[in-house]
Scaffold this active site. Sequence first.
Site, PDB file in Angstrom:
ATOM      1  N   ARG A  78       0.798  -1.210   0.000  1.00  0.00           N
ATOM      2  CA  ARG A  78       0.000   0.000   0.000  1.00  0.00           C
ATOM      3  C   ARG A  78       0.843   1.277   0.000  1.00  0.00           C
ATOM      4  O   ARG A  78       0.732   2.110  -0.911  1.00  0.00           O
ATOM      5  CB  ARG A  78      -0.864  -0.066   1.257  1.00  0.00           C
ATOM      6  N   THR A  79       1.715   1.390   0.973  1.00  0.00           N
ATOM      7  CA  THR A  79       2.527   2.612   1.066  1.00  0.00           C
ATOM      8  C   THR A  79       3.463   2.734  -0.124  1.00  0.00           C
ATOM      9  O   THR A  79       3.665   3.817  -0.680  1.00  0.00           O
ATOM     10  CB  THR A  79       3.335   2.617   2.382  1.00  0.00           C
ATOM     11  N   LYS A 102      23.462 -12.347   5.877  1.00  0.00           N
ATOM     12  CA  LYS A 102      24.418 -13.046   5.011  1.00  0.00           C
ATOM     13  C   LYS A 102      25.523 -12.106   4.559  1.00  0.00           C
ATOM     14  O   LYS A 102      26.333 -12.448   3.717  1.00  0.00           O
ATOM     15  CB  LYS A 102      23.703 -13.635   3.802  1.00  0.00           C
ATOM     16  N   ARG A 124      11.518   2.025   4.000  1.00  0.00           N
ATOM     17  CA  ARG A 124      10.776   1.369   5.078  1.00  0.00           C
ATOM     18  C   ARG A 124      11.656   0.272   5.661  1.00  0.00           C
ATOM     19  O   ARG A 124      12.311  -0.470   4.930  1.00  0.00           O
ATOM     20  CB  ARG A 124       9.475   0.765   4.588  1.00  0.00           C
ATOM     21  N   HIS A 165       6.113   7.476  11.085  1.00  0.00           N
ATOM     22  CA  HIS A 165       5.564   7.273   9.745  1.00  0.00           C
ATOM     23  C   HIS A 165       4.982   8.636   9.341  1.00  0.00           C
ATOM     24  O   HIS A 165       3.773   8.827   9.317  1.00  0.00           O
ATOM     25  CB  HIS A 165       4.486   6.182   9.800  1.00  0.00           C
TER      26      HIS A 165
END
Lengths: 307, 429
Positions: free
Chosen positions: A57-58, A85, A107, A135
């Site tokens: 969505r974002t 890793k 994000r 946010h």
Amino acid sequence: MLKRKDLISTKDLTREEAELILETTFGMKEILQREVKKVPSLKGKTVATLFFEPSTRTRTSFELAAKRLSADVVSFTAQASSMTKGETVRDTVKNIEAMIVDAFVIRHRSEGIPNFIAGITDASVINAGDGKHEHPTQALLDTFTILERKKKLEGLNIAIVGDITHSRVARSHMFLLPKLGANLIFVGPKTMIPKDIEKVEPRIKVAGRIEEVIEDLDVIIFLRIQLERIESPLISSLKEYHNHFGLNLTKLKRAKKDIIIMHPGPVNWGVELAPEIMNLENNVILEQVTNGVAVRMAILFLLLSSR
Amino acid sequence: MYRLLKSGRVIDPANSRDGIFDILIGDEKVLEIAPEIKEYPEDTDIIDCSGKWVLPGFVDLHVHLREPGYEYKEDIESGMKAAVSGGFTTICCKANTLPVNDNPVVTEYIISRAKSVGICDVYPIGAVSKNLEGKELAEIGEMIRAGVVAISDDGNCVYNSELMKNALLYSSQFGIPVSDHCEDNFLKGSGVVNEGRASIITGLKGIPSVAEEVMVYRDLVLANYTGGRIHFDHISTKGSVEILRWAREKGIYYTAEVTPHHLLLTEDAVCTFDPDTKVNPPLRSEEDREALLEALRDGVIQIIATDHAPHDILSKSEDYVNASFGISGLETAFSLVLKLVWEGKVPLEVVVRALTINPAKAYNLDAGHISPYSFANVIIVDPDLEWVVDPSKFYSKGKNTPFKGWKLKGKVVKTIYRGRIVYEFGGDT
């Protein structure tokens, strides 16, 4: 234009900057209503979305916002597990930066990663949600939605209901809405509201139940109950949560007729909100989604057009 | 080889000495301390200490040397060099190595490595429980025979109260203290910063101050019940100070330490997300910091310890949540607490005592004083020297310090261990 490189938190945003973003958003929303929903403002600029945590969505909202402004968009998803890793966030960012980008939309599940990235790149960094930290674009799009509906922010009574402690949306609102003159009330079980929050932001009020405050509210924002973020038992069951802290028609009857009901999504129907709320006029959840694109256009434009 | 430290201000709380004295050192030992020493052998090396302070070598009860096992973070030699450059001539190292120091073989290894480096005294602290797991008692008696001076499960609080009770009973037979990192595991959870301002602003998971306080209280009542000796690692909260004050009034014997970083920084530093501010216990509130300063002044906390926790760069980069806890502290400790002296927050005598005789007494060490016929472990401080903290110049492999770039006044400029100069500012060890 914003005289800053990055947008990481509403905490370090001034009132004037927030107002500039909101004003600009009105113009962007107008573009979205045209037949040809595209302007050349950011032609030649490149925006990289870098999502270390999944979110359709974002990310879609940011990508669409950049495309409406004619920027090129590249998208990267990095599994946090690949970092164990060997590839560090620094490596990932530096590799993408080497391809020449103007902005990163980040994000990440860990708080503070956008702050770290902002320190190692000359590109603009926009925080699209970092852990439980902030946010800011969600808070700004919520605020824009309120402003559009209510024509003002000063003096409005706005409640945020839910798991405040684990919410980056609540944190971004905590530093934005009081700055813009709104009265902010956090509502929820005590296990989900940070102790002594009023010591950090004295303008915030705290209430235990929706019933205590609903009559005076102009806006009520619900947060998604994120069970995966809850380590120790903060509530006993979703049913109990709904009965005590969710919204249903009985509780809503006591509210002002024009109260607006918001939720950053995705909604757990039957938990935060009773399903019968879905079709009410007061529900502006989809408007929030539309406005999300406009706000992100405004932010990209204000950060990038003069760079 | 003789040395004469001439006309320095000698501050030695153990001998109630503060004034201008000469100190004559012969071979490894102090021979004479007098206002003016006129007779000394011809080949004596005379060090002019006028305008300088001469203090007993510092004693640090809380150091992580990382060897064996984590030599990429620190090894015994680099840690010892860091110690002497910070003025410490006696350090006690915690057991969280790989393998864990829970048996005499590891104890002997550390001691023999340290002896071969030979620039300061290193006393290992043994584990309370096997592999620091908090389940069965480690070979405490055997480790004491090999040379440990205290037992501690280090970063793991001894959460099992019955084990703690037994550790206190058992160690009291050997006359050594149990040192505990007080923190309730469940209240801590996966917390990384102070629960309060820091967790509210950053969203990082908080560690409440009560996580420490419930264990401080538990350990005190267990110590009182068993007659064992309890030492508290890095006290960080106002509530803990209040509990300790209660214990003192009640006559429960304990010793307690505080770190320079808890005395100088608050949770505000965390809001930058600099992983070098990540430390356990976390940086607390200003109210806590003030309580710690008061406790140090009035003796409720008697000891300053560094909790020197060096880390490699990867363990301290980018991701605050997953970064390791700890601050590389040996090389900044004294100058930092001196800042509190300049600010009038703590008297100089209290600071010196908390770095010398008080920690020595807590772990029964013959250290922290300048007395005739004792080993000449002495440091020279230039109180006026201004310097900037530059981690790239640390002797420690751990460059992780939240004090990088701080401008400080006053520095250890010479460290003498058993009569030998083992550190000189601007020189090499």
